[in-house]
Design an enzyme around this catalytic site. Structure first.
Site, PDB file in Angstrom:
ATOM      1  N   TYR A  52       0.841  -1.188   0.000  1.00  0.00           N
ATOM      2  CA  TYR A  52       0.000   0.000   0.000  1.00  0.00           C
ATOM      3  C   TYR A  52       0.874   1.234   0.000  1.00  0.00           C
ATOM      4  O   TYR A  52       1.766   1.375   0.842  1.00  0.00           O
ATOM      5  CB  TYR A  52      -0.921   0.026   1.230  1.00  0.00           C
ATOM      6  CG  TYR A  52      -1.969   1.098   1.085  1.00  0.00           C
ATOM      7  CD1 TYR A  52      -3.223   0.786   0.553  1.00  0.00           C
ATOM      8  CD2 TYR A  52      -1.694   2.420   1.401  1.00  0.00           C
ATOM      9  CE1 TYR A  52      -4.175   1.771   0.365  1.00  0.00           C
ATOM     10  CE2 TYR A  52      -2.638   3.408   1.210  1.00  0.00           C
ATOM     11  CZ  TYR A  52      -3.880   3.083   0.689  1.00  0.00           C
ATOM     12  OH  TYR A  52      -4.816   4.074   0.497  1.00  0.00           O
TER      13      TYR A  52
ATOM     14  N   GLN B  80     -10.929  -0.117   0.353  1.00  0.00           N
ATOM     15  CA  GLN B  80     -11.279  -0.926  -0.821  1.00  0.00           C
ATOM     16  C   GLN B  80     -10.038  -1.564  -1.453  1.00  0.00           C
ATOM     17  O   GLN B  80     -10.095  -2.696  -1.961  1.00  0.00           O
ATOM     18  CB  GLN B  80     -12.081  -0.102  -1.851  1.00  0.00           C
ATOM     19  CG  GLN B  80     -11.388   1.124  -2.438  1.00  0.00           C
ATOM     20  CD  GLN B  80     -11.565   2.388  -1.597  1.00  0.00           C
ATOM     21  OE1 GLN B  80     -11.845   2.304  -0.395  1.00  0.00           O
ATOM     22  NE2 GLN B  80     -11.370   3.547  -2.199  1.00  0.00           N
TER      23      GLN B  80
ATOM     24  N   ASN C  82      -3.698   5.789   5.932  1.00  0.00           N
ATOM     25  CA  ASN C  82      -4.469   6.562   6.905  1.00  0.00           C
ATOM     26  C   ASN C  82      -5.265   5.617   7.826  1.00  0.00           C
ATOM     27  O   ASN C  82      -5.108   4.404   7.766  1.00  0.00           O
ATOM     28  CB  ASN C  82      -5.386   7.575   6.193  1.00  0.00           C
ATOM     29  CG  ASN C  82      -6.433   6.880   5.328  1.00  0.00           C
ATOM     30  OD1 ASN C  82      -6.713   5.693   5.486  1.00  0.00           O
ATOM     31  ND2 ASN C  82      -6.992   7.618   4.389  1.00  0.00           N
TER      32      ASN C  82
ATOM     33  N   SER D 199       5.815   8.983  14.002  1.00  0.00           N
ATOM     34  CA  SER D 199       7.267   8.840  13.914  1.00  0.00           C
ATOM     35  C   SER D 199       7.945   9.488  15.123  1.00  0.00           C
ATOM     36  O   SER D 199       7.424  10.433  15.706  1.00  0.00           O
ATOM     37  CB  SER D 199       7.747   9.495  12.624  1.00  0.00           C
ATOM     38  OG  SER D 199       9.045   9.084  12.318  1.00  0.00           O
TER      39      SER D 199
ATOM     40  N   GLN E  19      11.977  14.927  12.273  1.00  0.00           N
ATOM     41  CA  GLN E  19      10.846  14.081  12.663  1.00  0.00           C
ATOM     42  C   GLN E  19       9.606  14.917  12.895  1.00  0.00           C
ATOM     43  O   GLN E  19       8.506  14.552  12.477  1.00  0.00           O
ATOM     44  CB  GLN E  19      11.138  13.294  13.952  1.00  0.00           C
ATOM     45  CG  GLN E  19      12.102  12.165  13.770  1.00  0.00           C
ATOM     46  CD  GLN E  19      11.733  11.271  12.624  1.00  0.00           C
ATOM     47  OE1 GLN E  19      10.662  10.689  12.619  1.00  0.00           O
ATOM     48  NE2 GLN E  19      12.604  11.170  11.631  1.00  0.00           N
TER      49      GLN E  19
ATOM     50  N   HIS F 250       6.997  15.661  10.199  1.00  0.00           N
ATOM     51  CA  HIS F 250       6.096  14.646   9.627  1.00  0.00           C
ATOM     52  C   HIS F 250       4.639  14.961   9.936  1.00  0.00           C
ATOM     53  O   HIS F 250       3.803  15.018   9.050  1.00  0.00           O
ATOM     54  CB  HIS F 250       6.436  13.249  10.159  1.00  0.00           C
ATOM     55  CG  HIS F 250       7.502  12.564   9.375  1.00  0.00           C
ATOM     56  ND1 HIS F 250       7.338  12.230   8.070  1.00  0.00           N
ATOM     57  CD2 HIS F 250       8.753  12.162   9.716  1.00  0.00           C
ATOM     58  CE1 HIS F 250       8.440  11.634   7.619  1.00  0.00           C
ATOM     59  NE2 HIS F 250       9.319  11.584   8.598  1.00  0.00           N
TER      60      HIS F 250
ATOM     61  N   GLU G 267      12.004   4.630  17.959  1.00  0.00           N
ATOM     62  CA  GLU G 267      12.047   4.204  16.557  1.00  0.00           C
ATOM     63  C   GLU G 267      13.417   4.548  15.960  1.00  0.00           C
ATOM     64  O   GLU G 267      14.087   3.701  15.394  1.00  0.00           O
ATOM     65  CB  GLU G 267      10.926   4.923  15.786  1.00  0.00           C
ATOM     66  CG  GLU G 267      10.855   4.537  14.317  1.00  0.00           C
ATOM     67  CD  GLU G 267       9.903   5.439  13.526  1.00  0.00           C
ATOM     68  OE1 GLU G 267       9.507   6.509  14.047  1.00  0.00           O
ATOM     69  OE2 GLU G 267       9.575   5.080  12.385  1.00  0.00           O
ATOM     70  N   HIS G 268      13.809   5.823  16.076  1.00  0.00           N
ATOM     71  CA  HIS G 268      15.116   6.286  15.599  1.00  0.00           C
ATOM     72  C   HIS G 268      15.930   6.783  16.781  1.00  0.00           C
ATOM     73  O   HIS G 268      15.458   7.620  17.543  1.00  0.00           O
ATOM     74  CB  HIS G 268      14.968   7.473  14.637  1.00  0.00           C
ATOM     75  CG  HIS G 268      14.085   7.219  13.461  1.00  0.00           C
ATOM     76  ND1 HIS G 268      12.779   7.660  13.406  1.00  0.00           N
ATOM     77  CD2 HIS G 268      14.309   6.576  12.297  1.00  0.00           C
ATOM     78  CE1 HIS G 268      12.247   7.304  12.242  1.00  0.00           C
ATOM     79  NE2 HIS G 268      13.146   6.639  11.540  1.00  0.00           N
TER      80      HIS G 268
ATOM     81  N   ASP H 175      16.425   7.443   6.231  1.00  0.00           N
ATOM     82  CA  ASP H 175      15.102   7.476   5.606  1.00  0.00           C
ATOM     83  C   ASP H 175      15.176   7.194   4.112  1.00  0.00           C
ATOM     84  O   ASP H 175      14.205   6.733   3.519  1.00  0.00           O
ATOM     85  CB  ASP H 175      14.456   8.858   5.804  1.00  0.00           C
ATOM     86  CG  ASP H 175      13.911   9.025   7.208  1.00  0.00           C
ATOM     87  OD1 ASP H 175      13.683   8.005   7.871  1.00  0.00           O
ATOM     88  OD2 ASP H 175      13.728  10.187   7.628  1.00  0.00           O
TER      89      ASP H 175
ATOM     90  N   GLU I  81      -0.290 -36.783  28.606  1.00  0.00           N
ATOM     91  CA  GLU I  81      -1.262 -35.738  28.256  1.00  0.00           C
ATOM     92  C   GLU I  81      -2.618 -36.331  27.870  1.00  0.00           C
ATOM     93  O   GLU I  81      -3.476 -35.618  27.334  1.00  0.00           O
ATOM     94  CB  GLU I  81      -0.710 -34.885  27.100  1.00  0.00           C
ATOM     95  CG  GLU I  81       0.545 -34.093  27.478  1.00  0.00           C
ATOM     96  CD  GLU I  81       1.076 -33.211  26.346  1.00  0.00           C
ATOM     97  OE1 GLU I  81       0.547 -33.294  25.214  1.00  0.00           O
ATOM     98  OE2 GLU I  81       2.007 -32.425  26.606  1.00  0.00           O
TER      99      GLU I  81
ATOM    100  N   HIS J 136      -2.081 -39.768  19.586  1.00  0.00           N
ATOM    101  CA  HIS J 136      -0.680 -39.373  19.397  1.00  0.00           C
ATOM    102  C   HIS J 136       0.238 -40.540  19.781  1.00  0.00           C
ATOM    103  O   HIS J 136       1.175 -40.867  19.057  1.00  0.00           O
ATOM    104  CB  HIS J 136      -0.344 -38.166  20.276  1.00  0.00           C
ATOM    105  CG  HIS J 136      -0.954 -36.871  19.807  1.00  0.00           C
ATOM    106  ND1 HIS J 136      -2.295 -36.634  19.796  1.00  0.00           N
ATOM    107  CD2 HIS J 136      -0.363 -35.733  19.332  1.00  0.00           C
ATOM    108  CE1 HIS J 136      -2.534 -35.408  19.348  1.00  0.00           C
ATOM    109  NE2 HIS J 136      -1.374 -34.833  19.054  1.00  0.00           N
TER     110      HIS J 136
END
Lengths: 435, 435
Positions: free
Chosen positions: B134, B195, B218, B241, B263, B266, B331-332, B365, B419, B424
């Site tokens: 995506y 969709q 999104n 981020s 950052q 963003h 994250e960074h 990045d 068991e 088995h």
């Protein structure tokens, strides 16, 4: 109480849609369960130990007053191991040893390389700090599950492995405790259900907050795991167990029937499928099933499972058998043939592949070495057995030399401006050398 | 419009709770969004292409009548690449080349070993068959994101990489298409939103069903991905981020301010944190921020982000800086010091680590090589950057010799009976050699 196992044939026009119907499985997403679980999670998050004690008393019919009564110490685990009957103790240790040896090979190491201008790139691999293992209590208490979930974490280097196991009515399974001793579990709390998942995910005064929760559980446990995902990591939510046997028709049909039973006996939703190009063999296995079923302790579950979800599938040849197997992407795949290596390159999707007539799936459940926590419901198309890699994580390493930063800065600057991210561009440009 | 950045000090009594408040982040789980997404998923599952066309016309303001109009061919991708300005084309190719080279090292191979009695154990590694990527459209269309999501899949050996990208008002981003050409994308559909996720997860007459869906989107896209998880694999659902800069106080404060901006620009929820033992340096960076902010194109977003979520944290020393960093699990992480290797062993949790004063986060990045899809919101405690390993999966291999099956059968039999799983046990016992 007859057995009526579905028959499919790739030669029939409607085979694809029949197969799709056979494989269709959706776990029930019950809104009432969701709500109950959300309430329990919130309550434990807010009130901690007090809530854990209340829910344990209510759901497990206990009468405890403080968390000490819900914690086992290492001595109790060691005692359980030492007092097991000799054959069970030997089998448990032998199984753990083999599982550990196999998983040792999955351990991943950090790596790095240095480029000509001195820039270093790499990947640092570290274990998770602390992991929670859910172990079902009561009747479905499986010591093998303790080994399979805890040993990979231990091999990965996880420092604290916290096990939770409910004790309905106060009943403790000694084999499960012994397995915890063998597998390197750090702490055991006799707590179960959504309250156990909440305690592990959020931490309480007594139960340490973990980074990831693994292990099977009922619908409340599974729903709770889904809800805390993000706060902590979780393993896959497992569907019913499945076996697919691909056989050329030359294995003892009693063996194959029993291999199918070994999945079917798990529960009514378990799925056992046999594929063969030999119509006569399919009939023989059907006869073996009818003959052997009445001798099985769990015959009612087996019958229900076979009637609801099993199938005997006739294919043109072994190549087509492999194709159908790839469509199914089974959790367990038995290649019951003389030369399974010849078929292996054609198998693209399967959790575990049991090769040759002697390799029954049950060996993999206990002691062959590989993990028995495997992707179900076709998810082997995109996921893997539980492994050491599930308890390690990676950090990228980037250390630019001044020259490297200058050259990379030029590229980054162009691309960042192409994305209208000026801050990115200017931070890279600061590191470009002045001519 | 002043800047008021939160100041924290580990010396203060309430530091832990202040830090917790600073890091707190919960994505809004909107019931209305859930319902809309569920309806779209069901509709596309049932009506296929017709539904995809309707939703695309409605949400992206298009006027298409058939799926041909929502598919791009390879020629269009190649054209986009060939007609780019030379500097952008060069930067894109150079970045892709470096990303590919780094990810090549992540590729995992199958392995196996044979035991003394002839039993073979192993792990077969295979790529996923088909993957969906995506890519957001409109303003936040990032070609770098195409590279970072598609190249690891391509390196893994995924045969079909299907990209979906919405084109609101018909607007196509040429850099995004060029990146698709460079990264080895097989097909592109100009479809977005829930969709697009539905079409990839269930397949339509035109859009092939994939095994895993990755890439940012999104709230509708993220919600749809969560809902189809299980039917297909998905990557992590990303939070805002973040950058954490750990600095000894000797880097140019303008550089650090700009790294924080990179950052913060963003979005308003992005988080930029600086840790230093040098109070004076924190003041200098604050001054740099105030000086540089008015010069930034995205100053409003940066200001909002810094006011809402940034912090300058004073620590005792660099060891404590590393401890706080591990609590944040960023994250960074920038280690802006002379000898970052000396600190590295103390860093346990971070998505990517940028080492040394010259290594700005922005290089990672775009073009350093490692992936820019990284675990956010503290999930680096238990998860990893997107990588080749996310597009490979493993199957366990077990091939017992008759001797091996006989010995393992004895162990499995004891444990299975422990068991209460007789099926088995008996399936293992069939393979035990008669004395």
């Amino acid at each position: 109480m007859t057995i009526e196992i579905r028959r499919l044939d790739t030669n029939e026009n409607d085979f694809s849609s029949e197969l799709e119907t056979l494989l269709a499985w959706e776990s029930v997403s019950d809104k009432q369960v969701q709500t109950i679980v959300t309430d329990i999670l919130d309550d434990v998050k807010t009130r901690g130990d007090a809530a854990v004690i209340e829910y344990s008393n209510r759901f497990d019919h206990l009468h405890v007053e403080n968390m000490d009564q819900l914690e086992l110490n290492q001595e109790q685990l060691e005692d359980a191991l030492n007092t097991l009957p000799a054959d069970q103790r030997h089998a448990l240790l032998a199984a753990a040893d083999r599982v550990r040896k196999y998983h040792d090979k999955q351990k991943q190491d950090s790596w790095q390389y240095t480029e000509e201008d001195g820039t270093l790139l790499g990947q640092k691999v570290t274990p998770l700090d602390r992991v929670g293992i859910y172990v079902p209590g009561g009747k479905a208490a499986y010591p093998s599950s303790v080994l399979m979930n805890a040993i990979p974490a231990h091999v990965a280097g996880v420092q604290e492995i916290i096990m939770v196991v409910p004790t309905p009515g106060g009943e403790l399974n000694q084999l499960v405790l012994a397995a915890a001793a063998v597998a390197g579990v750090s702490k055991v709390f006799t707590v179960g259900g959504a309250q156990a998942i909440a305690a592990l995910a959020y931490g309480t005064a007594t139960v340490p907050k973990v980074d990831k929760i693994v292990g099977p559980g009922n619908i409340f446990v599974a729903t709770a795991k889904r809800q805390v995902f993000g706060t902590v990591g979780i393993d896959m939510i497992a569907g019913p167990s499945e076996i697919l046997v691909v056989c050329d028709g030359k294995t003892d049909p009693d063996w194959i029937a029993m291999d199918l039973f070994s999945q079917a006996e798990h529960d009514e939703d378990a799925q056992a499928i046999l594929i063969s190009p030999d119509q006569n063999f399919l009939d023989q296995v059907q006869a073996s099933i009818e003959k052997l079923l009445p001798t099985m302790a769990r015959k009612d579950i087996i019958r229900a499972s076979l009637n609801a979800r099993a199938a005997l599938i006739k294919v043109k040849d072994m190549n087509e058998a492999c194709e159908v197997s790839n469509t199914i992407a089974p959790e367990h795949l038995e290649l019951s043939v003389d030369d399974p290596q010849a078929l292996l390159p054609q198998i693209r999707h399967a959790g575990a592949i049991f090769m040759g007539r002697h390799t029954s799936e049950a060996l993999g459940d206990y002691c062959a070495g590989p993990n028995h926590v495997l992707p179900t419901s076709g998810t082997a198309r995109f996921s893997s057995p539980l492994g050491v890699y599930d308890f390690q994580k990676r950090s990228s390493l980037i250390m630019c030399s001044p020259e490297g930063a200058s050259e990379l800065g030029k590229i980054a600057s162009v691309l960042a401006r192409g994305e209208q991210l000026e801050g990115h561009a200017r931070s890279a440009e600061y590191r470009i050398k002045k001519q």
